[in-house]
Design a protein around this motif. Structure first.
Motif, mmCIF file in Angstrom:
data_model
loop_
_atom_site.group_PDB
_atom_site.id
_atom_site.type_symbol
_atom_site.label_atom_id
_atom_site.label_comp_id
_atom_site.label_asym_id
_atom_site.label_seq_id
_atom_site.Cartn_x
_atom_site.Cartn_y
_atom_site.Cartn_z
ATOM 1 N N GLU A 8 0.829 -1.200 0.000
ATOM 2 C CA GLU A 8 0.000 0.000 0.000
ATOM 3 C C GLU A 8 0.868 1.256 0.000
ATOM 4 N N ARG A 12 1.052 4.174 -2.738
ATOM 5 C CA ARG A 12 0.803 5.556 -2.327
ATOM 6 C C ARG A 12 1.967 6.466 -2.738
ATOM 7 N N ASP A 13 3.183 5.914 -2.759
ATOM 8 C CA ASP A 13 4.361 6.680 -3.171
ATOM 9 C C ASP A 13 4.419 6.892 -4.680
ATOM 10 N N LYS A 47 -6.015 0.912 -2.512
ATOM 11 C CA LYS A 47 -6.104 1.883 -1.423
ATOM 12 C C LYS A 47 -4.932 2.863 -1.475
ATOM 13 N N GLY A 48 -3.730 2.352 -1.696
ATOM 14 C CA GLY A 48 -2.561 3.213 -1.782
ATOM 15 C C GLY A 48 -2.632 4.168 -2.955
ATOM 16 N N LYS A 49 -3.050 3.670 -4.107
ATOM 17 C CA LYS A 49 -3.123 4.516 -5.302
ATOM 18 C C LYS A 49 -4.227 5.561 -5.163
ATOM 19 N N VAL A 51 -5.194 7.118 -2.488
ATOM 20 C CA VAL A 51 -4.743 8.222 -1.638
ATOM 21 C C VAL A 51 -3.982 9.246 -2.461
ATOM 22 N N VAL A 52 -2.997 8.785 -3.220
ATOM 23 C CA VAL A 52 -2.175 9.724 -3.991
ATOM 24 C C VAL A 52 -2.969 10.327 -5.152
ATOM 25 N N GLN A 55 -4.793 13.222 -3.728
ATOM 26 C CA GLN A 55 -3.893 14.333 -3.432
ATOM 27 C C GLN A 55 -3.551 15.104 -4.709
#
Length: 139
Positions: A8, A12-13, A47-49, A51-52, A55
């Motif tokens: 995740e 997100r990174d 979920k990680g993708k 978030v970014v 943003q």
């Protein structure tokens, strides 16, 4: 669980699935198969993708609309000056936003559909080839 948090975080990174697979030490195809076989892996990556993506979406909208911010100068950890500055709206960001969020109104190429028969007034439509040739030779 620790492995899912790592996946995740990498998503997100901003790492692609290919880079994530490389970090895990597997091929991209294996990661794809894992996403199909193990829903928790797919969910962690999503979920990680997400978030970014949110943003970036927020930053793009903010840039498109323009915004104010405070620039603070400190000396020895103490604020000595505060200036409110403005970032002007960015036309390119606004166009990008509109073309992607409202493509029916803002894309470069508009599709126009016509219904019914379009009548064209063609004075030569009933002439045969010989008659057309005769007209051409007369001019």
């Amino acid at each position: 669980m620790e492995g899912l948090a790592l996946l995740e975080g990498w998503a997100r990174d901003g790492l692609t699935d290919e880079l994530i697979a490389e970090k895990v030490g597997i091929g991209a195809r294996t990661l794809y198969e894992w996403k199909v076989r193990y829903p928790q892996i797919l969910q962690a990556l999503k979920k990680g993708k997400e978030v970014v993506d949110r943003q970036v979406e927020s930053a793009l909208l903010r840039r498109a609309l323009g915004y104010f911010y405070d620039e603070v100068t400190r000396e020895g950890g103490v604020e000595v000056k505060r200036v409110t500055k403005e970032v002007q709206p960015d036309v390119t960001a606004a166009i990008f936003w509109l073309k992607n969020r409202c493509p029916d109104k803002w894309r470069d190429k508009q599709e126009i559909r016509h219904s019914g028969y379009l009548a064209v007034n063609n004075p030569y439509s009933g002439l045969i080839t010989d008659e057309l040739k005769k007209l051409i030779n007369e001019t």
